[in-house]
Design an enzyme around this catalytic site. Sequence first.
Site, short mmCIF file in Angstrom:
data_model
loop_
_atom_site.label_atom_id
_atom_site.label_comp_id
_atom_site.label_asym_id
_atom_site.label_seq_id
_atom_site.Cartn_x
_atom_site.Cartn_y
_atom_site.Cartn_z
N LYS A 29 -7.78 1.29 0.60
CA LYS A 29 -6.48 2.16 1.23
C LYS A 29 -6.55 2.85 -0.37
O LYS A 29 -6.84 2.09 -1.38
CB LYS A 29 -5.38 1.31 1.29
CG LYS A 29 -4.55 2.60 1.98
CD LYS A 29 -2.76 1.17 1.84
CE LYS A 29 -2.10 1.69 2.65
NZ LYS A 29 -0.71 0.91 3.07
N SER B 97 1.37 1.59 7.54
CA SER B 97 0.59 2.46 6.80
C SER B 97 -0.79 2.40 6.61
O SER B 97 -1.09 3.61 6.58
CB SER B 97 1.41 2.82 5.62
OG SER B 97 1.51 1.53 4.23
N SER C 188 2.36 -3.35 5.59
CA SER C 188 1.94 -2.39 6.33
C SER C 188 0.76 -2.63 6.18
O SER C 188 -0.24 -2.37 6.23
CB SER C 188 1.61 -1.12 5.03
OG SER C 188 2.79 0.28 5.37
N1 GLN Z 1 6.34 0.68 7.63
C1 GLN Z 1 7.75 0.88 6.47
C2 GLN Z 1 8.00 2.03 6.16
O1 GLN Z 1 7.75 2.86 6.75
C3 GLN Z 1 6.62 -0.41 5.47
C4 GLN Z 1 6.06 0.80 5.01
C5 GLN Z 1 4.74 -0.21 3.47
O2 GLN Z 1 5.08 -1.37 4.29
N2 GLN Z 1 3.90 0.40 3.00
O3 GLN Z 1 8.39 2.12 5.08
#
Ligand code: GLN
Length: 500
Positions: free
Chosen positions: A81, A156, A180
């Site tokens: 990532k 994400s 994410s």
């Molecule tokens: N979808 C969540 C957010 O937008 C989690 C994001 C993540 O775990 N990086 O913050």
Amino acid sequence: MTDLTRLTAAELAEKIHSREVTSAQVTRAHLDRIAQVDGRVNAFLHVDTEGALAAAEAVDAELDKGAAPASPLAGVPLALKDVFVTRDVPTTCGSKMLEGWLPPYDSTVAARLRAAGVVILGKTNMDEFAMGSSTENSAYGPTRNPWDLDRIPGGSGGGSSASLAAFEAPLAIGTDTGGSIRQPGAVTGTVGAKPTYGGVSRYGLIAFSSSLDQGGPCARTVLDAALLHEAIAGHDPADATSIDAPVPQVVEAARAGAKGDLSGTRVGVVREFAGEGYQSGVSAAFDAAVEQLRALGAEVVEVSCPHFQYALAAYYLIAPSEASSNLARFDAMRYGLRTGDDGSASAEQVMAATREAGFGPEVKRRIMLGTFALSSGYYDAYYGQAQKVRTLIARDFAAAYEQVDVLVSPTTPTTAFKIGERVDDPMAMYLADLCTIPANLAGTAALSVPCGLSADDGLPVGLQIMAPALADERMYRVGAAYESATEPLINRVPELGGEQ
Ligand code: GLN
């Protein structure tokens, strides 16, 4: 010849270590696959062809000399990532702010992967600064879900999970601040684990919400995820929140679980994660998974965690608050983008112009929200209150784990939604993490494993298995047992076709 991109990481490692194939052959097969399909999937922001082949050849040279493999995953390729900094390899975090930046050092995760002989194929697409649930917030275009190219791959870390489902990589790394790793895993029919907070070093992980951020493994099987977990976990003096304790023996747990016997294991079904808002196909797949756990010998009980209903609200105060502070470092002076410097502009003007141009709308929304929540006069009402909720959620978990060994729920309330469907509705987007956020707030561990296709739309559903802090092995054991009793879903991903 076997298609090397269809094998698991454990199978590839076995073939590489026995010299049946070389790491270079395996790496090339994946680079070819990326060249063939990534124009449609957009899982990668950067493919490091040269670096990957050089790393593979170095592993092959050692093995050819008769040396023991550097680790159980030596020679196996991986997709990283783009939130992890990699020395001299572009790292954008999905943002225009860092376009063209070449980090001068490696994150601990990248360094450990390299030391383990894992071949880094490239950097995967993500929501900008890891804020999002669909990868649509990437400044470099959305990633598409290999199950249906019109749908989101989650976020994400959509690029990491999509690369697995598209057979572009057998392993990937994600980060999980609110879901994410697990939510993209669930909607792409792959496996993803959020280790106990502090289990994997955050050094060189571009910070979003430091008290929640946690790196972890993504894979197509539970055993592969466990092998990767052990490769990256463990104490790191460079991260003050890294836990100085032995790494949970998750590989052994996954192997034990694969025997398919859960007798004596107590499983708690979280009562609050059901009902309105859950697609019927998701609920049906989840109920069937619970029955399967029972059939494997588990004792299943219903458990109530009453404060989980406040988790989403608390998270959307805590995460933006920490983000507004962390993202202050992008000041046009130190990294990446710098704009508006016409020779007469003040430092403030350059900074404002750069931040205006460099950040996308969701990042700006979070910075404003977080700055407001932390501002004097509001701090106690918002940030302070959210921290109290966090304590109540941790207590709910503690009480539940007195009764059961693991907790289960659907990973997400719905399957993959259509690209564009939720972009104008932040609340709908945030709801994708309803079930994953409590484990982040409490710092505990959680895993998502594929649990069938929804009868509504034929798309993958995820089973979330949660475990207490530092008891990550429990979720791997239960996940592997469940997996051993079910048909591998991943073989049902539609062919992406030959030509671009
Ligand atoms: N979808 C969540 C957010 O937008 C989690 C994001 C993540 O775990 N990086 O913050």
